[in-house]
Design a protein around this motif. Structure first.
Motif, PDB file in Angstrom:
ATOM      1  N   SER A 277      28.697  11.858  72.919  1.00 49.69           N
ATOM      2  CA  SER A 277      27.569  10.987  73.287  1.00 49.69           C
ATOM      3  C   SER A 277      26.365  11.243  72.397  1.00 49.69           C
ATOM      4  N   GLU A 278      26.081  12.502  72.152  1.00 50.88           N
ATOM      5  CA  GLU A 278      24.934  12.853  71.305  1.00 50.88           C
ATOM      6  C   GLU A 278      25.168  12.436  69.850  1.00 50.88           C
ATOM      7  N   LEU A 279      26.373  12.650  69.346  1.00 48.92           N
ATOM      8  CA  LEU A 279      26.662  12.268  67.965  1.00 48.92           C
ATOM      9  C   LEU A 279      26.602  10.753  67.785  1.00 48.92           C
ATOM     10  N   VAL A 280      27.125  10.010  68.745  1.00 47.19           N
ATOM     11  CA  VAL A 280      27.044   8.547  68.684  1.00 47.19           C
ATOM     12  C   VAL A 280      25.589   8.091  68.776  1.00 47.19           C
ATOM     13  N   ALA A 281      24.822   8.687  69.675  1.00 40.11           N
ATOM     14  CA  ALA A 281      23.404   8.305  69.814  1.00 40.11           C
ATOM     15  C   ALA A 281      22.657   8.505  68.499  1.00 40.11           C
ATOM     16  N   ASN A 282      22.928   9.614  67.813  1.00 45.58           N
ATOM     17  CA  ASN A 282      22.270   9.853  66.522  1.00 45.58           C
ATOM     18  C   ASN A 282      22.685   8.810  65.492  1.00 45.58           C
ATOM     19  N   ALA A 283      23.972   8.481  65.461  1.00 45.90           N
ATOM     20  CA  ALA A 283      24.440   7.473  64.506  1.00 45.90           C
ATOM     21  C   ALA A 283      23.834   6.101  64.816  1.00 45.90           C
ATOM     22  N   VAL A 284      23.753   5.771  66.078  1.00 52.45           N
ATOM     23  CA  VAL A 284      23.153   4.486  66.465  1.00 52.45           C
ATOM     24  C   VAL A 284      21.692   4.437  66.030  1.00 52.45           C
ATOM     25  N   ARG A 285      20.991   5.524  66.214  1.00 49.86           N
ATOM     26  CA  ARG A 285      19.560   5.584  65.919  1.00 49.86           C
ATOM     27  C   ARG A 285      19.266   5.632  64.422  1.00 49.86           C
ATOM     28  N   HIS A 286      20.078   6.369  63.655  1.00 50.72           N
ATOM     29  CA  HIS A 286      19.696   6.666  62.278  1.00 50.72           C
ATOM     30  C   HIS A 286      20.573   6.051  61.185  1.00 50.72           C
ATOM     31  N   ALA A 287      21.737   5.573  61.535  1.00 49.75           N
ATOM     32  CA  ALA A 287      22.653   5.070  60.503  1.00 49.75           C
ATOM     33  C   ALA A 287      22.286   3.647  60.096  1.00 49.75           C
ATOM     34  N   ARG A 288      23.065   3.136  59.180  1.00 50.17           N
ATOM     35  CA  ARG A 288      22.910   1.746  58.774  1.00 50.17           C
ATOM     36  C   ARG A 288      24.280   1.095  58.862  1.00 50.17           C
ATOM     37  N   ARG A 289      24.368  -0.145  58.602  1.00 47.50           N
ATOM     38  CA  ARG A 289      25.568  -0.970  58.786  1.00 47.50           C
ATOM     39  C   ARG A 289      25.843  -1.141  60.273  1.00 47.50           C
ATOM     40  N   GLN A 290      26.901  -1.880  60.547  1.00 50.49           N
ATOM     41  CA  GLN A 290      27.130  -2.302  61.926  1.00 50.49           C
ATOM     42  C   GLN A 290      28.199  -1.510  62.676  1.00 50.49           C
ATOM     43  N   SER A 291      28.832  -0.542  62.014  1.00 48.14           N
ATOM     44  CA  SER A 291      29.892   0.185  62.719  1.00 48.14           C
ATOM     45  C   SER A 291      29.818   1.678  62.441  1.00 48.14           C
ATOM     46  N   ILE A 292      30.461   2.410  63.330  1.00 48.81           N
ATOM     47  CA  ILE A 292      30.646   3.856  63.194  1.00 48.81           C
ATOM     48  C   ILE A 292      32.121   4.138  63.481  1.00 48.81           C
ATOM     49  N   ARG A 293      32.573   5.322  63.147  1.00 46.72           N
ATOM     50  CA  ARG A 293      33.963   5.696  63.449  1.00 46.72           C
ATOM     51  C   ARG A 293      33.943   7.016  64.193  1.00 46.72           C
ATOM     52  N   VAL A 294      34.637   7.049  65.323  1.00 46.51           N
ATOM     53  CA  VAL A 294      34.766   8.263  66.128  1.00 46.51           C
ATOM     54  C   VAL A 294      36.167   8.812  65.910  1.00 46.51           C
ATOM     55  N   VAL A 295      36.250  10.117  65.656  1.00 41.12           N
ATOM     56  CA  VAL A 295      37.539  10.768  65.399  1.00 41.12           C
ATOM     57  C   VAL A 295      37.633  12.003  66.303  1.00 41.12           C
ATOM     58  N   VAL A 296      38.792  12.158  66.930  1.00 31.58           N
ATOM     59  CA  VAL A 296      39.081  13.338  67.744  1.00 31.58           C
ATOM     60  C   VAL A 296      40.397  13.894  67.225  1.00 31.58           C
ATOM     61  N   GLU A 297      40.382  15.146  66.781  1.00 34.39           N
ATOM     62  CA  GLU A 297      41.603  15.741  66.256  1.00 34.39           C
ATOM     63  C   GLU A 297      41.744  17.177  66.721  1.00 34.39           C
ATOM     64  N   ARG A 298      42.958  17.578  66.881  1.00 35.60           N
ATOM     65  CA  ARG A 298      43.269  18.947  67.293  1.00 35.60           C
ATOM     66  C   ARG A 298      43.547  19.720  66.020  1.00 35.60           C
ATOM     67  N   VAL A 299      42.603  20.544  65.617  1.00 39.45           N
ATOM     68  CA  VAL A 299      42.712  21.238  64.330  1.00 39.45           C
ATOM     69  C   VAL A 299      43.430  22.573  64.434  1.00 39.45           C
ATOM     70  N   ALA A 300      43.591  23.065  65.644  1.00 41.50           N
ATOM     71  CA  ALA A 300      44.346  24.284  65.925  1.00 41.50           C
ATOM     72  C   ALA A 300      44.836  24.148  67.364  1.00 41.50           C
ATOM     73  N   PRO A 301      45.775  24.983  67.786  1.00 46.71           N
ATOM     74  CA  PRO A 301      46.310  24.814  69.138  1.00 46.71           C
ATOM     75  C   PRO A 301      45.250  24.782  70.240  1.00 46.71           C
ATOM     76  N   ARG A 302      44.167  25.515  70.089  1.00 43.16           N
ATOM     77  CA  ARG A 302      43.137  25.556  71.133  1.00 43.16           C
ATOM     78  C   ARG A 302      41.764  25.122  70.621  1.00 43.16           C
ATOM     79  N   THR A 303      41.752  24.351  69.533  1.00 42.19           N
ATOM     80  CA  THR A 303      40.497  23.893  68.947  1.00 42.19           C
ATOM     81  C   THR A 303      40.560  22.399  68.661  1.00 42.19           C
ATOM     82  N   VAL A 304      39.530  21.697  69.093  1.00 44.02           N
ATOM     83  CA  VAL A 304      39.432  20.253  68.915  1.00 44.02           C
ATOM     84  C   VAL A 304      38.161  19.943  68.141  1.00 44.02           C
TER      85      VAL A 304
END
Length: 138
Positions: free
Chosen positions: A55-82
């Motif tokens: 939510s915080e990362l999206v809010a920052n992108a909405v407030r400060h970015a340009r263009r009309q879209s953003i991309r959200v990515v969720v990945e499991r980089v290790a067995p117990r780390t996201v």
């Protein structure tokens, strides 16, 4: 409504991503995506922190970015780390600030830093990716 994209990662788990409009309402969709991924990976104990972080990362992108879209990515980089990330088309890097006590905004990155195991920004030719990593306790 577009469906999230999934793709296999080195950990053997799919990653989830979705392009969203650069609008405040996209935070709700991003939270659902994070919760979906964490539930699929049986990492439900990270869901509340992950939802707040995205939510915080999206809010920052909405407030400060340009263009009309953003991309959200969720990945499991290790067995117990996201890793939760938001990509946008602004090359301006995020900077945590110390707001006045009565300020209604400005605490997002401080909150991300408190909840995440690690966080940062990867610069790209076209913009940046701001990310935070969550790890299970124990």
């Amino acid at each position: 409504m577009p469906q999230p994209t999934t793709r296999a990662r080195p950990t053997g788990h799919p990653g989830y991503s979705e392009s969203l409009p650069r609008k405040p309402e996209s935070a709700a969709t991003a939270r659902r995506l994070v919760r979906l991924a964490l539930t699929a990976w049986r990492l439900d104990d990270l869901a509340d922190d992950g939802a707040l972080i995205v939510s915080e990362l999206v809010a920052n992108a909405v407030r400060h970015a340009r263009r009309q879209s953003i991309r959200v990515v969720v990945e499991r980089v290790a067995p117990r780390t996201v890793r939760v990330a938001v990509a946008d088309f602004s090359r301006t890097l995020p900077v945590p600030c110390t707001p006045k006590d009565d300020a209604e905004a400005g605490r997002g990155l401080t909150l991300v830093a408190m909840l995440a195991v690690n966080w940062g920004t990867d610069e790209r030719r076209w913009g940046k990716v701001v990310w935070a990593e969550l790890g299970t306790r124990g």
